[in-house]
Motif scaffolding. Structure first.
Motif, PDB file in Angstrom:
ATOM      1  N   ARG A  26      38.202  40.978  40.219  1.00 12.03           N
ATOM      2  CA  ARG A  26      37.793  39.851  41.083  1.00 12.03           C
ATOM      3  C   ARG A  26      37.189  38.721  40.265  1.00 12.03           C
ATOM      4  NH1 ARG A  26      35.753  44.167  44.341  1.00 12.03           N
ATOM      5  NH2 ARG A  26      37.238  44.573  46.018  1.00 12.03           N
ATOM      6  N   GLY A  27      36.353  39.089  39.297  1.00 13.21           N
ATOM      7  CA  GLY A  27      35.695  38.080  38.462  1.00 13.21           C
ATOM      8  C   GLY A  27      36.677  37.240  37.658  1.00 13.21           C
ATOM      9  N   LEU A  28      37.786  37.855  37.287  1.00 14.49           N
ATOM     10  CA  LEU A  28      38.810  37.129  36.532  1.00 14.49           C
ATOM     11  C   LEU A  28      39.707  36.287  37.435  1.00 14.49           C
ATOM     12  CD1 LEU A  28      39.797  39.964  34.047  1.00 14.49           C
ATOM     13  CD2 LEU A  28      38.676  37.799  33.460  1.00 14.49           C
ATOM     14  N   GLY A  29      39.717  36.589  38.719  1.00 11.90           N
ATOM     15  CA  GLY A  29      40.536  35.814  39.657  1.00 11.90           C
ATOM     16  C   GLY A  29      41.773  36.526  40.152  1.00 11.90           C
ATOM     17  N   ALA A  30      41.900  37.822  39.875  1.00 10.07           N
ATOM     18  CA  ALA A  30      43.036  38.582  40.387  1.00 10.07           C
ATOM     19  C   ALA A  30      42.786  38.970  41.841  1.00 10.07           C
ATOM     20  CB  ALA A  30      43.253  39.838  39.550  1.00 10.07           C
TER      21      ALA A  30
END
Length: 141
Positions: free
Chosen positions: A51-55
């Motif tokens: 989530r933090g990476l944007g996936a």
């Protein structure tokens, strides 16, 4: 914006590897990609890293195994083409664009009424994709 390819990563306790694999998926240029992380009931921080990476993260409540998790990712994807990426691998930034170019070649030489042309074109693209994969996917050190 229409997407070209879904890049799906199945993870089970792979939080340490995900920044590189998901990072490479999210950094694709020349093709519009969606990146999905299917988390197979990890006990580590895999979901939070994704989530933090944007996936986009899909959570399995139990470890259903690689194939079932990949099928869940494919079912959740929104585009025609899917690329399975292992968490311990990374993609070159133009991998998806090169893949889409190969599919464009296939569709330009395939004629629906000529099955022998489709077989020949499929064989050509399969060889091309194997070559692309050999040179474009690298193991994370």
């Amino acid at each position: 914006m229409s997407l070209d390819v879904s890049i799906i990563v199945v993870s089970k306790d792979d939080a340490a590897d995900l920044p590189v694999s998901l990072g490479s998926a999210l950094a694709q240029r020349g093709a519009k990609c969606e990146t999905l992380l299917v988390d197979n009931a990890s006990a580590d921080e895999s979901r939070e890293v994704g989530r933090g990476l944007g996936a986009r993260v899909l959570t399995q409540v139990e470890n259903v195994g690689f194939a079932a998790a990949m099928n869940a990712g494919i079912e959740a994807s929104t585009v025609r083409y899917v690329l399975a990426l292992n968490p311990d691998c990374r993609l070159e930034p133009d991998f998806a664009a090169t893949l889409m170019s190969a599919f464009a070649v296939l569709s330009s030489i395939t004629r629906p009424s000529l099955s022998s042309s489709r077989i020949a074109a499929s064989a050509l693209v399969s060889k091309l994709l194997c070559t692309i994969a050999q040179f474009s996917v690298k193991l994370v050190p």
